[in-house]
Design a protein around this motif. Structure first.
Motif, short mmCIF file in Angstrom:
data_model
loop_
_atom_site.label_atom_id
_atom_site.label_comp_id
_atom_site.label_asym_id
_atom_site.label_seq_id
_atom_site.Cartn_x
_atom_site.Cartn_y
_atom_site.Cartn_z
N ILE A 188 -14.57 55.86 -13.41
CA ILE A 188 -14.88 55.50 -14.80
C ILE A 188 -15.67 54.19 -14.90
N SER A 189 -15.23 53.17 -14.19
CA SER A 189 -15.85 51.84 -14.33
C SER A 189 -16.71 51.42 -13.14
N ASN A 190 -16.88 52.28 -12.17
CA ASN A 190 -17.51 51.84 -10.91
C ASN A 190 -18.74 52.64 -10.52
N PHE A 191 -19.78 51.90 -10.12
CA PHE A 191 -21.08 52.48 -9.79
C PHE A 191 -21.52 51.87 -8.45
N ALA A 192 -22.07 52.71 -7.57
CA ALA A 192 -22.47 52.18 -6.27
C ALA A 192 -23.72 52.85 -5.76
N ARG A 193 -24.48 52.10 -4.95
CA ARG A 193 -25.55 52.74 -4.20
C ARG A 193 -24.87 53.60 -3.13
N ARG A 194 -25.57 54.62 -2.65
CA ARG A 194 -24.97 55.58 -1.73
C ARG A 194 -24.32 54.87 -0.52
N GLY A 195 -23.09 55.22 -0.26
CA GLY A 195 -22.38 54.66 0.90
C GLY A 195 -21.70 53.33 0.63
N PHE A 196 -21.83 52.81 -0.59
CA PHE A 196 -21.23 51.50 -0.88
C PHE A 196 -20.09 51.60 -1.90
N GLU A 197 -19.52 52.78 -2.05
CA GLU A 197 -18.35 52.92 -2.92
C GLU A 197 -17.22 52.07 -2.31
N CYS A 198 -16.36 51.52 -3.16
CA CYS A 198 -15.30 50.65 -2.64
C CYS A 198 -14.16 51.52 -2.07
N LYS A 199 -14.03 51.47 -0.73
CA LYS A 199 -13.02 52.33 -0.08
C LYS A 199 -11.61 51.90 -0.48
N HIS A 200 -11.45 50.59 -0.68
CA HIS A 200 -10.11 50.08 -1.00
C HIS A 200 -9.64 50.66 -2.35
N ASN A 201 -10.48 50.58 -3.35
CA ASN A 201 -10.08 51.10 -4.65
C ASN A 201 -9.91 52.62 -4.62
N ILE A 202 -10.77 53.28 -3.85
CA ILE A 202 -10.63 54.74 -3.73
C ILE A 202 -9.25 55.07 -3.15
N SER A 203 -8.78 54.25 -2.21
CA SER A 203 -7.46 54.53 -1.62
C SER A 203 -6.36 54.42 -2.68
N TYR A 204 -6.53 53.54 -3.68
CA TYR A 204 -5.54 53.48 -4.78
C TYR A 204 -5.58 54.77 -5.59
#
Ligand code: SF4
Length: 379
Positions: free
Chosen positions: A238-254
């Protein structure tokens, strides 16, 4: 499942000055409190390193981690890397504030394996920064991005806030334009939400300030979604945007409900199907850990029903959505589908842009349904 965690969060509970909208646990920074904190957290690491773990992500947040002295920062980072078993490709993030970072601290972070910096920019408009009570101005924020990039940090994230009293669509557009002109790989955009115990929350309740109209706020979010996409940032939450491959893995784990441990006062943890947290008070927290005891406060056990609820309000935040197998729940979702708030394809449920704007209302209704539906609970 035996106790095991793969993500570590460390809360640094200090700021130079409290921002007027902030409700996180944070104390005004001073050297004595910093010493107490470091003593307690090093003890906490000694205790918790014994829990089976293999870290794929580490996130040091706050508060303002970069307001620690270079000496304390060094103790924290080097003890952390010494004590915990860490994957070679670990994502290691630290939150920094433009006003409390310098080349020495940047160099230390790099030397200790930090490979992602999250900068609390919030706005590139000085009036808005002043209104929010931030300690930095827009030039300092932009310069910080440039400096950390030059010092070798490629994975840079910035946080931005929309829906600020007095903010116009034009000033929001200017902030976003400046954001994409900088070498950042990740942008988080948050709607300003004011809790009653914050300075701005009190001013709002007293009628001294007013929030922008909800339609204007929705338009700011829609604009950000389109503009960031046009500029190569894919929305993945909802609140997060990233260039390809730079998604935040830590938040994804939550959001995927992977087990994690939180260190420091007020930090939350989830493993062994239990949710718990450290006391949100530095002195109580320190009194436990300095004595060699864990001061965890139990929140709840995650049984099947809790698991289903968490899967919905965490997993559905992500643009890829979630798989729902319960027929009753899929039926319930169909009403939202009719209102174009989500899409259902087979068992896959995803929020639409309108659904993201109304996500809190949707989650509340779904959770209430699960609570009251004997079929959902049993199926
Ligand atoms: S710097 Fe961050 S944690 Fe500190 S008061 Fe401001 S918003 Fe809160």
């Amino acid at each position: 499942m035996a106790a095991f965690f793969s993500s570590l969060y460390v809360h640094v509970p200090f700021c130079i000055k409290n921002c007027k909208y902030c409700s996180f646990y944070s104390l005004r920074h001073n050297e004595d409190l910093e010493k107490l904190y470091i003593k307690a957290i090093l003890k906490e690491m000694e205790i918790t390193k014994q829990i089976p773990h293999f870290l794929k992500t580490i996130y040091i947040g706050g508060g303002t981690p970069s307001c620690l002295s270079i000496y304390s920062l060094n103790s924290l980072l080097s003890d952390l890397t010494k004590n915990f078993k860490t994957a070679r490709d670990v994502e290691f993030s630290v939150e920094i504030n433009p006003k409390t970072i310098d080349k020495e601290k940047i160099g230390l972070m790099k030397a200790c394996g930090v490979n992602r910096l999250s900068i609390g920019v919030q706005s590139f408009n000085d009036k808005e920064l002043l209104f929010l009570g931030r300690i930095h101005n827009s030039d300092e924020a932009a310069r910080t991005v440039e400096v950390v990039y030059k010092e070798g940090f490629e994975n840079i994230s910035i946080d931005l806030i929309y829906g600020i009293p007095g903010q116009t669509l034009k000033s929001w557009q200017e902030t976003l334009k400046q954001a994409v002109s900088l070498p950042v790989k990740h942008v988080s955009v948050y709607e300003l939400s004011l809790e009653e115990n914050t300075l701005l929350g009190k001013e709002l309740n007293a009628g001294k300030i007013s929030l922008p109209l909800q339609d204007d706020v929705a338009f700011m979010y829609e604009f950000a979604s389109d503009f960031l996409k046009e500029n190569g940032f894919k929305k993945y939450e909802i609140s997060n945007f990233a260039r390809r491959g730079f998604e935040c893995k830590h938040n994804i784990s939550y959001w995927l409900r992977k087990p994690y441990l939180g260190l420091g006062p007020s930090a939350h943890s989830f493993f062994d199907k239990k949710r718990f947290h450290n006391p949100p008070d530095l002195f109580i927290y320190a009194s436990f850990f300095i004595d060699g005891k864990a001061g965890w406060v139990f929140d709840y056990s995650v049984d099947k029903v809790e698991e289903l609820k968490e899967k919905i309000f965490l997993g559905l935040r992500m643009t890829k959505g979630i798989t729902i197998k319960k027929k009753c729940l899929l039926e319930f979702f169909k009403d939202f589908e009719k209102e174009k708030l989500l899409t259902i394809s087979g068992n896959r449920v995803k929020l639409t842009l309108n659904g993201m704007l109304l996500s809190n209302e949707i989650f509340a209704q779904v959770l209430l349904h699960i609570e009251n539906c004997p079929v959902c609970k049993q199926e």
